[in-house]
Design an enzyme around this catalytic site. Sequence first.
Site, short mmCIF file in Angstrom:
data_model
loop_
_atom_site.label_atom_id
_atom_site.label_comp_id
_atom_site.label_asym_id
_atom_site.label_seq_id
_atom_site.Cartn_x
_atom_site.Cartn_y
_atom_site.Cartn_z
N MET A 63 -3.65 -47.25 63.19
CA MET A 63 -3.30 -47.87 61.93
C MET A 63 -4.01 -49.21 61.72
O MET A 63 -3.39 -50.21 61.37
CB MET A 63 -1.77 -48.01 61.80
CG MET A 63 -1.05 -46.68 61.86
SD MET A 63 -1.77 -45.39 60.81
CE MET A 63 -0.56 -45.33 59.51
N ARG A 64 -5.31 -49.21 61.98
CA ARG A 64 -6.12 -50.39 61.68
C ARG A 64 -7.31 -49.96 60.86
O ARG A 64 -7.84 -48.87 61.05
CB ARG A 64 -6.66 -51.02 62.99
CG ARG A 64 -5.67 -51.78 63.80
CD ARG A 64 -6.34 -52.35 65.04
NE ARG A 64 -7.44 -53.25 64.71
CZ ARG A 64 -7.30 -54.54 64.42
NH1 ARG A 64 -6.10 -55.09 64.46
NH2 ARG A 64 -8.34 -55.28 64.12
N HIS B 107 -5.20 -37.66 57.83
CA HIS B 107 -4.35 -38.36 56.87
C HIS B 107 -3.29 -37.39 56.34
O HIS B 107 -3.61 -36.26 55.98
CB HIS B 107 -5.21 -38.91 55.72
CG HIS B 107 -4.41 -39.69 54.74
ND1 HIS B 107 -3.94 -40.96 55.02
CD2 HIS B 107 -3.93 -39.36 53.52
CE1 HIS B 107 -3.23 -41.38 53.99
NE2 HIS B 107 -3.21 -40.44 53.06
N ASP C 40 -9.43 -44.15 53.96
CA ASP C 40 -8.97 -42.82 53.52
C ASP C 40 -9.89 -42.25 52.44
O ASP C 40 -9.43 -41.77 51.40
CB ASP C 40 -7.52 -42.88 53.03
CG ASP C 40 -6.56 -43.28 54.13
OD1 ASP C 40 -6.84 -42.99 55.30
OD2 ASP C 40 -5.52 -43.89 53.82
C1 GAR Z 1 -0.04 -38.93 61.32
O1 GAR Z 1 0.84 -38.31 60.43
C2 GAR Z 1 -1.34 -39.31 60.63
O2 GAR Z 1 -1.70 -38.41 59.63
C3 GAR Z 1 -1.00 -40.66 60.05
O3 GAR Z 1 -0.27 -41.29 61.07
C4 GAR Z 1 0.51 -40.30 61.74
C5 GAR Z 1 0.43 -40.51 63.23
O4 GAR Z 1 1.36 -39.72 63.88
N1 GAR Z 1 -2.16 -41.39 59.67
C6 GAR Z 1 -2.25 -42.12 58.55
O5 GAR Z 1 -1.32 -42.29 57.78
C7 GAR Z 1 -3.62 -42.73 58.30
N2 GAR Z 1 -3.71 -43.29 56.98
P1 GAR Z 1 1.23 -39.41 65.43
O6 GAR Z 1 1.10 -40.75 66.15
O7 GAR Z 1 2.51 -38.73 65.79
O8 GAR Z 1 0.02 -38.54 65.64
#
Ligand code: GAR
Length: 194
Positions: free
Chosen positions: A84-85, A103, A139
Amino acid sequence: MCSGRGTNLQAILDAARRGRLGARVAVVVSDRRRAYALTRARRAGVEARVLDPRPYRSRAAYDRALARLLAPYRVRLVCLAGFMRILSPGFVRRYAGRLLNIHPALLPAFPGARAVRDALAWGAKVTGVTVHFVDAQVDHGPIIAQAAVPIRRGDTEARLLARVHRVEHRLYPEAIRLVLTGRTRLAGRRVTVR
Ligand code: GAR
């Protein structure tokens, strides 16, 4: 690279263990010491590294350190799995065409960090999952694979998130395999899959 629970990482580790990726996971990197993804990596016998952003003066400085950390592993692909960076243009350029993200929405709808909540609040009837190459905008990069997820009446964020996750866990390893086996061609924004 992960910041959180690492359920997508787990799907990738499982696919690698079953020989479905044609590759192994060389290293898992997190910006958060407490990310459960690190535990998943260690349990799978994969090196788990933490790079804390706090000592770094700028995003670019942190990302240079990230690139230095990754360099000795000589990875073919860098997969963001809930990392998340925002990555700086220099890092994105260095790994151009080799940097993937997942995403939890059908981009370009609902970019950002709360895509599942946003789709639900918007009243969308369908959302989904996107795997894409990372470019300099968030994204935004060329789309490798997408899958739809219906939004049902009475869905809560938790229920929808669980449905989205199930699709993510199938789609991300599939997309990684397509890229690693050379089945994707990138031309402008378009990715064709052979
Ligand atoms: C996932 O749902 C991924 O799509 C999202 O973070 C989550 C991580 O879950 N990513 C974003 O929102 C990127 N913009 P996880 O740690 O259980 O894999």
